[in-house]
Write an enzyme that holds these catalytic residues in place. Sequence first.
Site, mmCIF file in Angstrom:
data_model
loop_
_atom_site.group_PDB
_atom_site.id
_atom_site.type_symbol
_atom_site.label_atom_id
_atom_site.label_comp_id
_atom_site.label_asym_id
_atom_site.label_seq_id
_atom_site.Cartn_x
_atom_site.Cartn_y
_atom_site.Cartn_z
ATOM 1 N N LYS A 1 0.846 -1.206 0.000
ATOM 2 C CA LYS A 1 0.000 0.000 0.000
ATOM 3 C C LYS A 1 0.876 1.249 0.000
ATOM 4 C CE LYS A 1 -3.690 -2.251 2.489
ATOM 5 N NZ LYS A 1 -3.993 -2.766 3.807
ATOM 6 N N GLN B 1 -3.952 -1.534 10.055
ATOM 7 C CA GLN B 1 -3.830 -2.854 9.427
ATOM 8 C C GLN B 1 -4.295 -3.942 10.405
ATOM 9 O OE1 GLN B 1 -2.788 -3.533 6.166
ATOM 10 N NE2 GLN B 1 -3.405 -5.615 6.666
ATOM 11 N N ASP C 1 -10.506 2.403 5.206
ATOM 12 C CA ASP C 1 -11.039 1.046 5.071
ATOM 13 C C ASP C 1 -12.552 0.976 5.255
ATOM 14 O OD1 ASP C 1 -9.170 -0.806 4.272
ATOM 15 O OD2 ASP C 1 -8.381 -1.158 6.293
#
Length: 275
Positions: free
Chosen positions: A48, A92, A115
């Site tokens: 990412k 994460q 997210d």
Amino acid sequence: MILLDGKKLSNEIIENIKEEINSKNIEIGFAVIWVGNDEASGVYVKNKLKKCEYVGIKTELFHLDENVSEKELINLINELNDRNDINGILLQSPVPKHINITNCFNAIDYKKDIDGFSNISVGNLYLGSPYHVSCTPKGIIKLLDNYNIDLDGKNVCLINRSNIVGKPLFHLLIERNATVTMCHSKTIDLKEFTKNADIVISAVGKPNFIKADMVKEDVVIIDVGISRIDGKVVGDVDFAEVSKKASYITPVPGGVGPMTIAMVLENILDTLREE
Ligand code: NAP
């Protein structure tokens, strides 16, 4: 049979984002928090960050010790929420067991919640007005749209009910007027559902889980699963056999996976939009 080429589409999206950031001299910052040393997470995080840097998004990685407390983690999230130079935040997963990840997701300002996992993001999606949509479901819809695969009135068999794939995707599909059957490990006679589906979306994580006799002719297949056999990445679908019956099918790798990363970049850029 037509391959749903997520790699190609994701490259186009990434190049467009790069062009937009460079031509408009956009200053935009993205923070990634990675707790502990989970190897797979490390690969995802680095990937990412690399893609962000490629398009001109400034990145900051906060790699925290696995013993960090939930309070310390939430304090960091609050600091990042307050920083004007940080537009997007991503925590994460997984995090170590002593941390309640839901509390941490909920601490992220919904406008910075790349997210889309916070309760506000999920609630907005449920009500049909999402600010950020989680990246894998969003990428799947974008891929279908790119190939003009209409969802209106279609029977979709979605095999997954997780918070990151099945649940958000269910909402996006019903918004598009699909009739969605959500299957999972307790579903009795899965084949009954897959056989009747115009579109089968499988996110189980078991190689060769979807066989040719489970689907009808001209089915559209979206394979979200990621497994490894002898170091090689494979999906859920018996590609060699199922592709003979399918009208459209995603490859693994090169289908849904690259779309997810493109949607991370898109969501970061989207933080600049007016509400
Ligand atoms: P997960 O939480 O383990 O979900 C797996 C789902 O499969 C669950 O809903 C589970 O049912 C269901 N399932 C398991 N065995 C089944 C069976 N025999 N019959 C029917 N359903 C069954 O995993 P996840 O995080 O959602 O991820 C799913 C897969 O997608 C993994 O392979 C993951 O690596 C992959 N993935 C790919 C991307 C990408 O970008 N390509 C992104 C995210 C995830 P229960 O709910 O009953 O347990």
